[in-house]
Motif scaffolding. Structure first.
Motif, PDB file in Angstrom:
ATOM      1  N   PHE A 120       0.830  -1.195   0.000  1.00  0.00           N
ATOM      2  CA  PHE A 120       0.000   0.000   0.000  1.00  0.00           C
ATOM      3  C   PHE A 120       0.866   1.246   0.000  1.00  0.00           C
ATOM      4  O   PHE A 120       1.954   1.273   0.589  1.00  0.00           O
ATOM      5  N   ASP A 121       0.336   2.301  -0.636  1.00  0.00           N
ATOM      6  CA  ASP A 121       0.974   3.607  -0.537  1.00  0.00           C
ATOM      7  C   ASP A 121       0.562   4.262   0.773  1.00  0.00           C
ATOM      8  O   ASP A 121      -0.322   3.786   1.484  1.00  0.00           O
ATOM      9  N   GLY A 123      -1.161   6.508   3.479  1.00  0.00           N
ATOM     10  CA  GLY A 123      -2.530   6.973   3.604  1.00  0.00           C
ATOM     11  C   GLY A 123      -3.031   6.815   5.026  1.00  0.00           C
ATOM     12  O   GLY A 123      -2.283   6.436   5.941  1.00  0.00           O
ATOM     13  N   GLN A 140       4.167   4.012   3.759  1.00  0.00           N
ATOM     14  CA  GLN A 140       4.510   3.569   2.407  1.00  0.00           C
ATOM     15  C   GLN A 140       5.008   2.128   2.434  1.00  0.00           C
ATOM     16  O   GLN A 140       5.759   1.730   3.317  1.00  0.00           O
ATOM     17  N   THR A 192      -6.033   9.435   1.087  1.00  0.00           N
ATOM     18  CA  THR A 192      -4.743   9.218   0.436  1.00  0.00           C
ATOM     19  C   THR A 192      -4.603  10.199  -0.724  1.00  0.00           C
ATOM     20  O   THR A 192      -5.599  10.590  -1.340  1.00  0.00           O
ATOM     21  N   ALA A 194      -2.344   9.410  -3.166  1.00  0.00           N
ATOM     22  CA  ALA A 194      -1.936   8.575  -4.297  1.00  0.00           C
ATOM     23  C   ALA A 194      -3.177   8.147  -5.073  1.00  0.00           C
ATOM     24  O   ALA A 194      -4.086   7.534  -4.499  1.00  0.00           O
ATOM     25  N   ASN A 197      -3.813   4.175  -5.111  1.00  0.00           N
ATOM     26  CA  ASN A 197      -3.465   3.501  -3.864  1.00  0.00           C
ATOM     27  C   ASN A 197      -4.428   2.339  -3.619  1.00  0.00           C
ATOM     28  O   ASN A 197      -5.648   2.525  -3.557  1.00  0.00           O
TER      29      ASN A 197
END
Length: 679
Positions: A120-121, A123, A140, A192, A194, A197
């Motif tokens: 996962f990015d 968030g 991250q 988030t 991203a 994401n």
């Protein structure tokens, strides 16, 4: 050859000789102390057994009196697998039917399968259970296991637990509430920056929530574009409410329609559905077709019972069937708005702005406002754009500089438009492309129909005071076609009978114990530890005096134990005539409390009599304290005896040592004389 005195020509065993002398002196005194200690220990043990027996009887009577035994209720259920009940003294005796419509259960949601190496990015995961919420920061390159640990270890977690299920196709996240009930439903949202994401797949929003979010964003946008008149706002509110109401039932409608259509194609399609036993493709196809046709217009003759083309009469003429469709504009809107009512009519409907219309209008509004601002501040704007192109500013700095050119009210208005754009875009995306968690088990309250009339519910499977003084514990649903369970509440006559039996048994145990402790066998001479002690006779006499007394608060025919069939045998124990006891319990149950209860009743009299023996100032406690003091004196005697024996041992040892020294000197002198004579 030695001519010394016998025993004096070698060293003496002084320690052995001293030990024998000291032991001979100690033995009679030590034996007296031992005998006294054994007698005291035996008496203390006997008094302890006697006190325990009497206190057992006293506690039975205290419990009998304090717990309102005659007000207790007995509860029986016809089907303990469905419902059980407990009743307090407030419960009214009677019979009640209990139909368990549903059990309370906790909310549980599950994600779709993830790749086993999914990362996962950065968030933030916001999780709520009812009105309580908490946040989990996701770093991250976090894994699904990191998310699980973050949820379960959060100090603000109000009772949400997560775990991973290893599906054959990949891992799934399961999130569940620890608390049952509709008010403890779980919701999950993701923040988030991203765009792609994978954390967004952990959101959980019902269709109702997604429609509600979209409607709120749309309403905010419409207010910015063109504030509605009160009449227009009323129409917009009605349309919005239809959308939300439709979303509330759509999940259930889809589930029911899917299940029904699938069952028609394949009766076993929806039974025991598991990841390894999914609904058949054929059944799913039928379910999909059912979903596609669910919103089709149905003619009145197909949905109104008794409709016929040959029917006549003025009432039939008054039936107005709305047109299945509106104008082209209404049809266009209905495709965009969830739950749009195609039979709606009226010119005010045109004032309703759909989410997509609002988005386009906001874009136009923002572009127009920016054009006006650019024209009014052309030179400053050109300067900022040049700085941005030359690398002297980044996008954020350039935007901040342009906003600084505006008046506060202009700046606030543009920010509101941009925020409305973002909110509307996010709500529309969430509605159109939702890929989040799905519901595995709905949060629901327990529901009960009492006596076929009263509806009861609770957020768990215990309904307190379902009936005044009665708590219901729900264990299973009432099966369709089966009669409702019944609970019977009545006086606990059997409990009272057992309490009386326990009292009689407790007295008989005391009586047998007192005979054992005071026994004396004239043949063998063996005697009990309390033989000849008057304390047992005193305790028994006090109890028998209570047994023979009349209890004045009681009714005329219930003033003594004999009225209950409790009498004394020739051996001295109590016995029960159960025929008389049962007759009194069955016929005069409401009068029994007058005999046993209260501060002047039989139970209190027994308590007081025993307390006079075993209480802190009672004769038994006085005897025990006297024995403890005697034991302390014996311990002092033991210390004194040990000290005297130590002194005797030291003196005797010194005498034998001096004697041995003198003997050694005499032997040396004798040896010298013998040596001189031999020369």
């Amino acid at each position: 050859m030695s001519f010394g005195p016998v025993g004096m020509n070698s060293g003496m065993d002084i320690n052995a000789m001293v030990g024998k002398i000291v032991d001979a002196e100690r033995a009679p005194k030590q034996q007296r102390i031992y005998n006294e200690q054994i007698k005291i220990e035996s008496s203390v043990s006997a008094y302890g057994r006697l006190r325990e027996s009497l206190d057992t009887m006293k506690n039975l009577m205290a419990s009998f009196r304090h717990e309102n035994a005659f007000s207790a209720r007995k509860v029986d259920t016809s089907d303990d697998a469905v419902v059980s009940a407990t009743a307090t003294t407030k419960a009214i005796a009677g019979r009640y039917s209990v139909d368990v419509l549903q059990l309370a259960q906790s909310h549980k949601v599950a994600s779709d399968v993830f790749d086993r190496n999914e990362k996962f990015d950065e968030g933030k995961l916001r999780i709520a259970m009812g009105k309580r919420s908490f946040e989990v920061d996701v770093k991250q390159n976090s894994t699904l296991s990191d998310v699980v640990r973050g949820i379960n270890s959060s100090s603000d977690n109000p009772g949400v637990r997560s775990s991973i299920i290893n599906d054959v196709n990949g891992p799934r996240l399961i999130v569940a509430s620890d608390h049952s009930g509709q008010e403890n439903g779980v919701s999950m949202s993701v923040e988030t920056t991203a765009p792609n994401n994978a954390l967004k797949r952990l959101e959980y929003k019902t269709l109702e929530q997604r429609v509600s979010d979209l409607e709120k964003a749309r309403a905010t946008a419409q207010e910015l574009l063109s504030p509605l008149t009160p009449q227009e706002q009323l129409v917009a509110d009605r349309i919005a409410q239809r959308n939300i109401d439709a979303a509330k039932i759509v999940d259930k409608e889809i589930a029911d329609a899917t299940k029904q259509a699938a069952s028609i194609v394949d009766p076993n399609a929806v039974k025991d559905v598991t990841p390894t036993n999914p609904i058949s493709e054929k059944a799913l196809a039928a379910a999909a077709k059912a979903g596609q046709t669910a919103n089709q217009y149905i003619k009145p003759e197909d949905r109104i019972p008794g409709w016929t083309e040959t029917a006549s009469g003025t009432l039939l003429d008054s039936y107005w069937e709305p047109e299945p469709e509106l104008d082209d504009k209404a049809r266009e809107k209905s495709a965009e708005v969830p739950g749009w009512n195609n039979t709606a009519s009226g010119t005010l409907t045109d004032s309703y702005v759909t989410p997509k219309e609002a988005q386009a209008a906001l874009d136009q509004k923002l572009a127009a406002e920016q054009a006006v601002i650019a024209a009014a501040h052309q030179d400053e704007m050109d300067h900022i754009d040049a700085a941005l192109a030359g690398g002297d500013m980044d996008d954020a700095q350039a935007k901040h500089a342009k906003m600084a050119l505006l008046a506060p009210e202009q700046r606030d208005y543009l920010q509101r438009i941009e925020q409305a754009q973002n909110d509307l875009k996010m709500a529309q995306t969430s509605f159109d492309t939702y890929r989040g968690m799905s519901q595995v088990q709905a949060a629901q309250d327990s529901k009960v129909l009492l006596d076929g009339v009263a509806q009861l519910s609770s957020n768990n499977n215990v309904i307190e005071d379902a009936i005044d003084g009665v708590d219901l514990t729900l264990k299973g649903r009432t099966q369709p076609g089966k009669e409702a369970s019944e609970i019977d509440i009545e006086y606990d006559r059997q409990g009272v009978r057992e309490d009386i039996e326990q009292f009689v048994s407790a007295y008989n145990q005391f009586y047998q114990l007192s005979k054992e402790l005071a026994a004396h066998d004239p043949v063998t001479g063996q005697a009990g530890p309390l033989a000849g002690d008057s304390i047992m006779r005193s305790a028994d006499n006090k109890l028998r005096a209570v047994f023979s007394q009349s209890v004045e608060p009681a009714p005329q025919d219930l003033k003594s134990l004999t009225e209950f069939g409790i009498t004394t045998t020739r051996q001295g124990a109590l016995e029960i005539n159960y025929e008389m006891l049962d007759r009194q319990i069955n016929l005069n149950f409401n009068k029994l409390e007058d005999f046993f209860g209260g501060n002047k009743g039989f139970a209190k009299k027994v308590e007081d009599a025993i307390h006079g023996v075993t209480g802190s100032q009672g004769s038994l406690r006085t005897r025990e304290q006297s024995l403890v003091e005697r034991n302390y004196r014996l311990q002092d005697d033991q210390v004194k005896l040990d000290r005297r024996m130590e002194g005797l041992e030291d003196r005797t040892h010194a005498k034998f040592s001096a004697m041995q020294d003198s003997t050694s000197n005499m032997q040396a002198q004798l040896a010298g004389m013998m040596s001189a004579l031999s020369r």
